[in-house]
Design a protein around this motif. Structure first.
Motif, PDB file in Angstrom:
ATOM      1  N   THR A   1     -19.565  28.624 -46.246  1.00 22.02           N
ATOM      2  CA  THR A   1     -20.387  29.103 -44.986  1.00 22.02           C
ATOM      3  C   THR A   1     -18.905  29.679 -44.345  1.00 22.02           C
ATOM      4  OG1 THR A   1     -19.030  26.896 -44.694  1.00 22.02           O
ATOM      5  CG2 THR A   1     -20.862  26.805 -44.278  1.00 22.02           C
ATOM      6  N   ALA A   2     -18.380  29.851 -45.554  1.00 22.15           N
ATOM      7  CA  ALA A   2     -16.850  30.863 -45.259  1.00 22.15           C
ATOM      8  C   ALA A   2     -17.259  32.422 -44.851  1.00 22.15           C
ATOM      9  CB  ALA A   2     -15.911  30.863 -46.595  1.00 22.15           C
ATOM     10  N   GLU A   3     -16.251  32.816 -43.748  1.00 21.29           N
ATOM     11  CA  GLU A   3     -16.404  34.327 -43.601  1.00 21.29           C
ATOM     12  C   GLU A   3     -15.316  35.097 -44.498  1.00 21.29           C
ATOM     13  OE1 GLU A   3     -17.766  31.256 -40.287  1.00 21.29           O
ATOM     14  OE2 GLU A   3     -15.471  31.518 -39.576  1.00 21.29           O
ATOM     15  N   LEU A   4     -14.709  33.705 -45.162  1.00 18.03           N
ATOM     16  CA  LEU A   4     -13.432  34.664 -45.631  1.00 18.03           C
ATOM     17  C   LEU A   4     -13.337  34.290 -46.509  1.00 18.03           C
ATOM     18  CD1 LEU A   4     -10.317  37.169 -44.959  1.00 18.03           C
ATOM     19  CD2 LEU A   4     -10.115  35.454 -45.708  1.00 18.03           C
ATOM     20  N   ALA A   5     -12.928  35.378 -47.997  1.00 13.32           N
ATOM     21  CA  ALA A   5     -12.879  34.578 -49.271  1.00 13.32           C
ATOM     22  C   ALA A   5     -11.661  35.172 -49.914  1.00 13.32           C
ATOM     23  CB  ALA A   5     -13.739  34.182 -50.280  1.00 13.32           C
ATOM     24  N   VAL A   6     -10.361  33.880 -50.187  1.00 16.71           N
ATOM     25  CA  VAL A   6      -8.907  34.514 -50.353  1.00 16.71           C
ATOM     26  C   VAL A   6      -9.209  34.182 -52.647  1.00 16.71           C
ATOM     27  CG1 VAL A   6      -6.257  34.318 -50.212  1.00 16.71           C
ATOM     28  CG2 VAL A   6      -8.251  33.159 -48.241  1.00 16.71           C
ATOM     29  N   VAL A   7      -9.196  34.946 -53.004  1.00 15.09           N
ATOM     30  CA  VAL A   7      -9.315  35.275 -54.291  1.00 15.09           C
ATOM     31  C   VAL A   7      -8.057  35.906 -54.687  1.00 15.09           C
ATOM     32  CG1 VAL A   7     -10.423  36.103 -56.653  1.00 15.09           C
ATOM     33  CG2 VAL A   7     -11.510  36.264 -54.406  1.00 15.09           C
ATOM     34  N   LEU A   8      -6.792  34.422 -55.497  1.00  7.58           N
ATOM     35  CA  LEU A   8      -6.216  34.735 -56.291  1.00  7.58           C
ATOM     36  C   LEU A   8      -6.283  35.548 -57.661  1.00  7.58           C
ATOM     37  CD1 LEU A   8      -5.629  32.443 -53.896  1.00  7.58           C
ATOM     38  CD2 LEU A   8      -3.601  32.396 -55.300  1.00  7.58           C
ATOM     39  N   VAL A   9      -5.166  35.961 -57.886  1.00  8.44           N
ATOM     40  CA  VAL A   9      -5.264  36.571 -59.423  1.00  8.44           C
ATOM     41  C   VAL A   9      -3.364  36.305 -59.721  1.00  8.44           C
ATOM     42  CG1 VAL A   9      -5.178  38.923 -60.722  1.00  8.44           C
ATOM     43  CG2 VAL A   9      -6.805  38.257 -58.955  1.00  8.44           C
ATOM     44  N   ASP A  10      -3.354  35.582 -61.258  1.00  5.78           N
ATOM     45  CA  ASP A  10      -1.874  35.596 -61.741  1.00  5.78           C
ATOM     46  C   ASP A  10      -1.387  37.482 -61.897  1.00  5.78           C
ATOM     47  OD1 ASP A  10       0.387  35.361 -63.297  1.00  5.78           O
ATOM     48  OD2 ASP A  10      -0.274  33.669 -63.436  1.00  5.78           O
ATOM     49  N   ALA A  11      -0.160  37.762 -61.714  1.00  3.90           N
ATOM     50  CA  ALA A  11       0.176  39.193 -61.535  1.00  3.90           C
ATOM     51  C   ALA A  11       0.525  39.066 -62.519  1.00  3.90           C
ATOM     52  CB  ALA A  11       1.292  39.563 -60.377  1.00  3.90           C
ATOM     53  N   ARG A  12       0.344  38.309 -64.015  1.00  4.01           N
ATOM     54  CA  ARG A  12       1.004  38.301 -64.812  1.00  4.01           C
ATOM     55  C   ARG A  12      -0.073  38.052 -66.334  1.00  4.01           C
ATOM     56  NH1 ARG A  12       3.566  32.886 -66.108  1.00  4.01           N
ATOM     57  NH2 ARG A  12       1.709  32.284 -64.851  1.00  4.01           N
ATOM     58  N   ASN A  13      -1.467  38.051 -65.749  1.00  7.16           N
ATOM     59  CA  ASN A  13      -2.664  38.154 -66.419  1.00  7.16           C
ATOM     60  C   ASN A  13      -3.496  39.169 -65.920  1.00  7.16           C
ATOM     61  OD1 ASN A  13      -1.600  35.939 -67.838  1.00  7.16           O
ATOM     62  ND2 ASN A  13      -2.659  34.054 -66.545  1.00  7.16           N
ATOM     63  N   GLY A  14      -3.417  39.587 -64.471  1.00  6.75           N
ATOM     64  CA  GLY A  14      -4.330  40.543 -64.292  1.00  6.75           C
ATOM     65  C   GLY A  14      -6.133  40.062 -63.884  1.00  6.75           C
ATOM     66  N   VAL A  15      -6.481  40.817 -63.926  1.00  6.13           N
ATOM     67  CA  VAL A  15      -8.315  40.253 -63.570  1.00  6.13           C
ATOM     68  C   VAL A  15      -8.942  39.462 -64.761  1.00  6.13           C
ATOM     69  CG1 VAL A  15     -10.724  40.909 -62.823  1.00  6.13           C
ATOM     70  CG2 VAL A  15      -8.450  41.770 -61.349  1.00  6.13           C
ATOM     71  N   VAL A  16      -8.940  38.521 -64.492  1.00  4.82           N
ATOM     72  CA  VAL A  16     -10.122  37.946 -65.789  1.00  4.82           C
ATOM     73  C   VAL A  16     -11.268  37.117 -65.732  1.00  4.82           C
ATOM     74  CG1 VAL A  16      -7.862  36.890 -66.326  1.00  4.82           C
ATOM     75  CG2 VAL A  16      -9.025  35.233 -64.965  1.00  4.82           C
ATOM     76  N   GLU A  17     -11.884  36.900 -66.020  1.00  6.80           N
ATOM     77  CA  GLU A  17     -13.682  36.399 -66.182  1.00  6.80           C
ATOM     78  C   GLU A  17     -13.799  35.661 -65.290  1.00  6.80           C
ATOM     79  OE1 GLU A  17     -16.583  33.346 -68.661  1.00  6.80           O
ATOM     80  OE2 GLU A  17     -15.488  35.106 -70.004  1.00  6.80           O
ATOM     81  N   GLN A  18     -12.396  35.121 -64.922  1.00  6.90           N
ATOM     82  CA  GLN A  18     -12.942  33.515 -63.599  1.00  6.90           C
ATOM     83  C   GLN A  18     -12.865  34.391 -62.575  1.00  6.90           C
ATOM     84  OE1 GLN A  18     -14.978  31.146 -63.755  1.00  6.90           O
ATOM     85  NE2 GLN A  18     -13.478  29.411 -62.342  1.00  6.90           N
TER      86      GLN A  18
END
Length: 451
Positions: free
Chosen positions: A121-138
């Motif tokens: 039901t969300a109108e917005l999603a905040v996706v967090l990324v660890d700056a040390r790891n970058g974009v990962v599979e999850q």
């Protein structure tokens, strides 16, 4: 009839100045989701004194010098002991500019179903990324779920910038990689913000360590992003929850149909059709908050009065005669399986759509989606917990089901175990992703469930 259109206009104007935004957080384990949520609540003065004192006591008992703000959302004992988020934690807070409903979702792969629940039901999603790891599979998996659920706004929060020296090139590389991937999935709007949830950089207040970033903070973006839950421009849909027949001497013939408007606008004098029967009538009156009004819109809860004495009961859907949803007994949909027991071909289920529940049979499971790369595994035979797959369902009675792409409210449904009422799967009608293999034959059922 007493018209109260003007007071309703004033009420709508007041709502426009303090609109509601539903948003969800997602990310890999230890990316800092709960810390970000705790920082938002703390720095926006949305934490009660006794709550903060309790967090401070627990933090001190662990030998921490500063309050662990993640404890404001990780409320389950198992979460506190493991230091991870397990269940969806809902929080309600407000600023002078907007009200918020926040769903803090788990980061573990095995809790994908929880993220689907929180983001549905969300109108917005905040996706967090660890700056040390970058974009990962999850990270890619969460972006895919947001795209699948058609969340209109996605914020990429590159967290723990303090651990990479607040380096702009690190943030830029992560933002470019994620933006390209999310855009390929069809996410309409992506905003990247560098933050440190632990230190508070760019969460509520601008960071003094990243003068190279001139964008909004997380809270400023949440306060100003257009709220997309305004359903007034969608076709009107009114699922009937309850038939009101008060025993009153002053209104002996009163018959009203109560419910919440799922989308659109309803007006007195408008021609409507009752589904699935197809009977037609005209809206004679609309009662809201004990008064008669000329107009009502989503998501108001109202009572409709029709000009004709037609057969209407709980589970029926009232819609404008010129804007009727498709009616079918053959449902093709994408489902996220949430139960521990599997969903199998030939299984008997109950399908709950808005206020209507009907018997159904799972005719086929053409494919299962691999969220990592959006590839499909054809003919899996069953779906297990956290699986997302394509299903074909035959219902005992027609359903007025909008495509999920057009309406997240009247395009969604639940599959329920008829034996004990357990929710099995959450469904999205229509083409959430491409169809798989052809339908498999299902034998007739001896108890009359073969429709």
């Amino acid at each position: 009839m007493t018209s109260t259109t003007e007071p309703y206009a004033e009420f709508a104007e007041r709502l426009a100045t303090t609109t509601l935004l539903r948003f969800a957080t997602a990310g890999s384990v230890d990316d800092g989701k709960s810390t970000l949520v705790g920082r938002l609540l703390h720095d926006s003065k949305s934490v009660l004194t006794d709550q903060l004192e309790a967090v401070e006591r627990v933090s001190l008992s662990r030998g921490q010098d500063t309050p662990d703000l993640a404890l404001l959302t990780d409320g389950l004992r198992a979460e506190r002991e493991q230091g991870i988020t397990i269940d969806v934690a809902y929080r309600y807070f407000a600023t002078p500019r907007r009200r918020f409903i926040l769903a803090d979702t788990p980061g573990h792969v095995q809790y994908t179903r929880n993220m689907v629940t929180g983001a549905s039901t969300a109108e917005l999603a905040v996706v967090l990324v660890d700056a040390r790891n970058g974009v990962v599979e999850q990270t890619r998996r969460h972006a895919a779920v947001a795209a699948l659920l058609r969340v209109p706004h996605v914020v990429l929060a590159v967290n723990k910038m303090d651990l990479v020296g607040y380096a702009e090139p690190v943030f830029t590389a992560i933002a470019e990689e994620f933006t390209a991937y999310a855009a390929s999935l069809g996410v309409p709007e992506i905003t990247a913000i560098p933050i440190s949830a632990l230190a508070g950089d760019n969460v509520v207040e601008p960071s003094a360590h990243m003068d190279w970033y001139d964008g909004l903070t997380v809270l400023e973006h949440l306060e100003t992003v257009p709220a997309s839950h305004d359903l007034a421009h969608c076709p009107a849909r009114f699922p009937v929850q309850y038939v009101i027949r008060p025993q009153s001497a002053s209104h002996p013939d009163y018959r009203g149909y109560a419910g919440q408007i799922s989308s659109g606008v309803l007006r007195v004098g408008e021609a409507v059709t009752v589904l699935p029967s197809g009977r037609t009538s005209v809206i004679e009156g609309i009662d809201a908050l004990g008064e008669s009004v000329d107009i009502a819109w989503a998501p108001q809860s109202v009572t409709l009065r029709l000009a004709d004495d037609v057969d209407v009961s709980r589970g029926d859907l009232i819609a404008p005669s010129g804007q009727l949803p498709p009616s079918t007994q053959d449902v093709e949909a994408t489902v996220c399986h949430v139960a521990d027991r599997p969903l199998t071909v030939g299984q008997r289920v109950l399908l709950k759509h808005t206020t209507r529940t009907v018997k159904a049979i799972v005719k086929d499971i053409p494919s299962r989606l691999t969220l990592d790369d959006l590839s499909q595994h054809p003919a899996p035979g069953q779906l297990v917990a956290n699986d997302i797959g394509r299903v074909r369902i035959r219902t005992a009675e027609p359903l007025a089901l909008d495509p999920y792409a057009e309406s997240r409210r009247t395009g969604s449904f639940l599959l329920i175990d008829p034996a004990d009422g357990t929710t099995l799967s959450a469904g999205m009608a229509g083409d959430a992703f491409a169809e798989g293999a052809g339908a498999a034959a299902v034998p007739a059922d001896e108890e009359g469930w073969d429709f």
